[in-house]
Design an enzyme around this catalytic site. Structure first.
Site, PDB file in Angstrom:
ATOM      1  N   SER A   1       0.839  -1.189   0.000  1.00 42.49           N
ATOM      2  CA  SER A   1       0.000   0.000   0.000  1.00 42.49           C
ATOM      3  C   SER A   1       0.875   1.239   0.000  1.00 42.49           C
ATOM      4  O   SER A   1       1.970   1.250   0.583  1.00 42.49           O
ATOM      5  CB  SER A   1      -0.914   0.028   1.221  1.00 42.49           C
ATOM      6  OG  SER A   1      -1.631   1.252   1.295  1.00 42.49           O
TER       7      SER A   1
ATOM      8  N   TYR B   1      -2.786  -0.647  10.214  1.00 46.32           N
ATOM      9  CA  TYR B   1      -2.792  -1.177   8.850  1.00 46.32           C
ATOM     10  C   TYR B   1      -1.501  -0.807   8.128  1.00 46.32           C
ATOM     11  O   TYR B   1      -0.870  -1.646   7.482  1.00 46.32           O
ATOM     12  CB  TYR B   1      -4.001  -0.630   8.095  1.00 46.32           C
ATOM     13  CG  TYR B   1      -4.033  -0.972   6.632  1.00 46.32           C
ATOM     14  CD1 TYR B   1      -4.376  -2.255   6.206  1.00 46.32           C
ATOM     15  CD2 TYR B   1      -3.729  -0.015   5.658  1.00 46.32           C
ATOM     16  CE1 TYR B   1      -4.411  -2.573   4.858  1.00 46.32           C
ATOM     17  CE2 TYR B   1      -3.766  -0.324   4.311  1.00 46.32           C
ATOM     18  CZ  TYR B   1      -4.109  -1.603   3.912  1.00 46.32           C
ATOM     19  OH  TYR B   1      -4.138  -1.914   2.575  1.00 46.32           O
TER      20      TYR B   1
END
Length: 260
Positions: free
Chosen positions: A148, A161
């Protein structure tokens, strides 16, 4: 296609979104794809049906990756499916796509249970999946971890996350050295905001969100799952044989800085 030339792949979290796009793209390149799902078997079957309608080959396999038992169940299911479809258990491509982002978000809102779950699915599961499948991953194969863009920016509401995706980038670099002697490449593809079901719902609830997202990108559209699937397919192909241990940013140039 002769059975002995059939290349094979496992894509985790392939029932929808980015995982589905990756599975379809690899199948379009002629790979037999194991379509993993956590809980939604019907959605995974939709992915399989889309692949077969396009002339590809795929099968679905379910396992909950928040437990180590689930990881072992997935390994067993993949091996059984490969054996049934090819007569062997050899794997050529492993795409670690499955991940959860549902945690407390902000530091002060996080709970131990949420923190443990996001690390279990996003870090522990791919680590031990590689441990279990590396012996059957063919020499010259590929491992692609889906990361990400949050690892290079500061987003306070995605702290845990982001930490998991940072861990996977470290895993990628180290594993590339471990697997390189077998000509196995290991890379991370890092998307930015991508129009999956969750983002589509968010844009419907907040009409200005699309404009805000595009304003923070170099390229003027919201990323589509297919935009992420293409670099994965490159890394999984012979064309990507000399690329390993790196992160490919597939975010459309998210958060590069002021445009003026």
């Amino acid at each position: 296609m002769q059975q002995h030339t059939l290349r094979t792949a496992l894509v985790t979290g392939a029932s929808r979104g980015i995982g589905r796009a990756i599975a379809r793209r690899l199948a379009a390149d002629g790979l037999l794809v194991a379509v993993h799902y956590g809980t939604d078997g019907a959605a995974a079957q939709e992915t399989v049906d889309l692949i077969t309608a396009d002339g590809g080959r795929a099968f679905a396999v379910g396992a909950e990756l928040s437990t180590h038992e689930g990881v072992l169940l997935l390994v067993e299911g993949v091996r059984a499916g490969l054996l049934a479809h090819t007569g062997g258990t050899g794997l050529d491509v492993l795409v670690n796509n499955a991940a959860v982002s549902s945690s407390g978000g902000h530091l002060q809102d996080e709970t131990v249970e949420q923190f443990d779950r996001v690390f279990a699915v996003n870090v522990r599961a791919p680590f031990f999946l590689v441990q279990q499948l590396l012996p059957v991953l063919r020499d010259g194969g590929s491992i692609v971890n889906i990361g990400s863009a949050v690892t290079r920016v500061s987003l306070a509401d995605e702290l845990a996350y982001a930490m998991t995706k940072g861990a996977m980038e470290t895993f990628t670099r180290t594993l590339a050295n471990v697997a390189g002697m077998r000509r196995i490449t290991v890379n991370t593809v890092a998307p930015g905001p991508t129009q999956t079901a969750g983002l589509t719902a968010a844009m419907a609830a907040m009409p200005q969100l699309e404009e805000l997202l595009i304003a923070g990108q170099a390229l003027p559209w919201v990323g589509q799952p297919e935009d992420v699937a293409e670099p994965v397919a490159f890394l999984a192909s012979p064309a990507g044989r000399w690329v390993t241990g790196t992160v490919i940013d597939a975010s459309g140039g998210t958060y590069l800085g002021p445009k003026r």
